[in-house]
Design a protein around this motif. Structure first.
Motif, PDB file in Angstrom:
ATOM      1  N   UNK A 113       0.826  -1.200   0.000  1.00  0.00           N
ATOM      2  CA  UNK A 113       0.000   0.000   0.000  1.00  0.00           C
ATOM      3  C   UNK A 113       0.861   1.251   0.000  1.00  0.00           C
ATOM      4  N   UNK A 114       0.274   2.344  -0.477  1.00  0.00           N
ATOM      5  CA  UNK A 114       0.972   3.620  -0.544  1.00  0.00           C
ATOM      6  C   UNK A 114       0.087   4.713   0.033  1.00  0.00           C
ATOM      7  N   UNK A 115       0.728   5.653   0.706  1.00  0.00           N
ATOM      8  CA  UNK A 115       0.044   6.851   1.193  1.00  0.00           C
ATOM      9  C   UNK A 115       0.882   8.050   0.778  1.00  0.00           C
ATOM     10  N   UNK A 116       0.224   9.008   0.118  1.00  0.00           N
ATOM     11  CA  UNK A 116       0.895  10.228  -0.349  1.00  0.00           C
ATOM     12  C   UNK A 116       0.210  11.435   0.279  1.00  0.00           C
ATOM     13  N   UNK A 117       0.973  12.270   0.970  1.00  0.00           N
ATOM     14  CA  UNK A 117       0.481  13.486   1.612  1.00  0.00           C
ATOM     15  C   UNK A 117       0.989  14.667   0.792  1.00  0.00           C
ATOM     16  N   UNK A 118       0.095  15.595   0.427  1.00  0.00           N
ATOM     17  CA  UNK A 118       0.517  16.715  -0.407  1.00  0.00           C
ATOM     18  C   UNK A 118      -0.466  17.871  -0.301  1.00  0.00           C
ATOM     19  N   UNK A 145      -0.805   1.176   9.537  1.00  0.00           N
ATOM     20  CA  UNK A 145      -0.030   1.638   8.381  1.00  0.00           C
ATOM     21  C   UNK A 145       1.447   1.235   8.420  1.00  0.00           C
ATOM     22  N   UNK A 146       1.786   0.271   9.240  1.00  0.00           N
ATOM     23  CA  UNK A 146       3.190  -0.130   9.398  1.00  0.00           C
ATOM     24  C   UNK A 146       3.824  -0.587   8.091  1.00  0.00           C
ATOM     25  N   UNK A 147       3.066  -1.225   7.208  1.00  0.00           N
ATOM     26  CA  UNK A 147       3.651  -1.760   5.974  1.00  0.00           C
ATOM     27  C   UNK A 147       3.512  -0.813   4.781  1.00  0.00           C
ATOM     28  N   UNK A 148       2.899   0.340   4.984  1.00  0.00           N
ATOM     29  CA  UNK A 148       2.671   1.265   3.877  1.00  0.00           C
ATOM     30  C   UNK A 148       3.932   2.061   3.539  1.00  0.00           C
ATOM     31  N   UNK A 149       4.091   2.372   2.258  1.00  0.00           N
ATOM     32  CA  UNK A 149       5.109   3.326   1.822  1.00  0.00           C
ATOM     33  C   UNK A 149       4.460   4.710   1.929  1.00  0.00           C
ATOM     34  N   UNK A 150       5.017   5.577   2.762  1.00  0.00           N
ATOM     35  CA  UNK A 150       4.441   6.889   3.014  1.00  0.00           C
ATOM     36  C   UNK A 150       5.384   7.953   2.467  1.00  0.00           C
ATOM     37  N   UNK A 151       4.842   8.880   1.663  1.00  0.00           N
ATOM     38  CA  UNK A 151       5.639   9.982   1.125  1.00  0.00           C
ATOM     39  C   UNK A 151       4.874  11.285   1.309  1.00  0.00           C
ATOM     40  N   UNK A 152       5.610  12.384   1.233  1.00  0.00           N
ATOM     41  CA  UNK A 152       4.957  13.685   1.372  1.00  0.00           C
ATOM     42  C   UNK A 152       5.618  14.700   0.454  1.00  0.00           C
ATOM     43  N   UNK A 153       4.877  15.739   0.155  1.00  0.00           N
ATOM     44  CA  UNK A 153       5.351  16.855  -0.665  1.00  0.00           C
ATOM     45  C   UNK A 153       4.517  18.072  -0.310  1.00  0.00           C
ATOM     46  N   UNK A 154       5.069  19.237  -0.486  1.00  0.00           N
ATOM     47  CA  UNK A 154       4.298  20.469  -0.305  1.00  0.00           C
ATOM     48  C   UNK A 154       3.691  20.932  -1.629  1.00  0.00           C
ATOM     49  N   UNK A 155       3.940  20.190  -2.706  1.00  0.00           N
ATOM     50  CA  UNK A 155       3.446  20.557  -4.023  1.00  0.00           C
ATOM     51  C   UNK A 155       1.972  20.216  -4.180  1.00  0.00           C
ATOM     52  N   UNK A 156       1.356  20.877  -5.156  1.00  0.00           N
ATOM     53  CA  UNK A 156       0.012  20.526  -5.581  1.00  0.00           C
ATOM     54  C   UNK A 156      -1.086  21.083  -4.719  1.00  0.00           C
TER      55      UNK A 156
END
Length: 157
Positions: A113-118, A145-156
């Motif tokens: 799973x993936x989680x993207x914060x932006x 969410x232990x197995x999730x790939x989590x990323x973040x960006x201030x874009x968008x």
């Protein structure tokens, strides 16, 4: 009257919407219930529904006790709607103050799973560090969410 926000600027367009923004950004917590820290522990720190959703990063206050929480809830058109749902969840336990917001995409496909914060909240403003803090909270939530790939960006947006 119903709360409405401008879809382009995020500005509160009705008295109800202005009251929501005022309530969720107020710094004075005179009405905060005098509950113990144990009571705040019953409120989950992180709730992220699947899909693309607006999120708010908030501080709950009960007397002298505070807790930072994150909510990304499906079915909420505006960031203030997410905050209002959290307020309902905390009724009688704590006051809610929004410190920032943006968007979260939670994709449960695949093994991890993936989680993207932006992005940011047009209503509550762009808050430096909010997305990074939100991603860290999700990563630190060692249960769901232990197995999730989590990323973040201030874009968008």
């Amino acid at each position: 009257m119903t709360d409405r926000f401008d879809d382009v600027t995020g500005e509160a367009l009705t008295d109800d919407a202005r009251e929501l923004v005022r309530r969720f950004t107020a710094t004075a917590d005179a009405d905060a219930p005098t509950t113990t820290a144990v009571s705040l522990d019953v409120v989950p720190r992180v709730v992220v529904h699947p899909g693309k959703n607006k999120f708010v990063l908030c501080v709950l206050r009960a007397g002298d006790v505070t807790r930072e929480v994150l909510r990304a809830l499906s079915g909420c058109e505006y960031h203030a709607d997410v905050a209002r749902e959290l307020e309902r969840e905390c009724r009688g336990i704590a006051t809610v103050r929004v410190i920032g917001g943006g968007r979260i995409i939670r994709d449960d496909r695949g093994e991890t799973g993936d989680i993207r914060v932006y992005g940011y909240s047009k209503t509550f403003g762009r808050v430096p560090g909010c997305n990074e803090r939100a991603a860290r909270m999700i990563t630190d939530d060692t249960s769901e969410f232990a197995s999730y790939a989590v990323s973040w960006s201030d874009d968008g947006y």
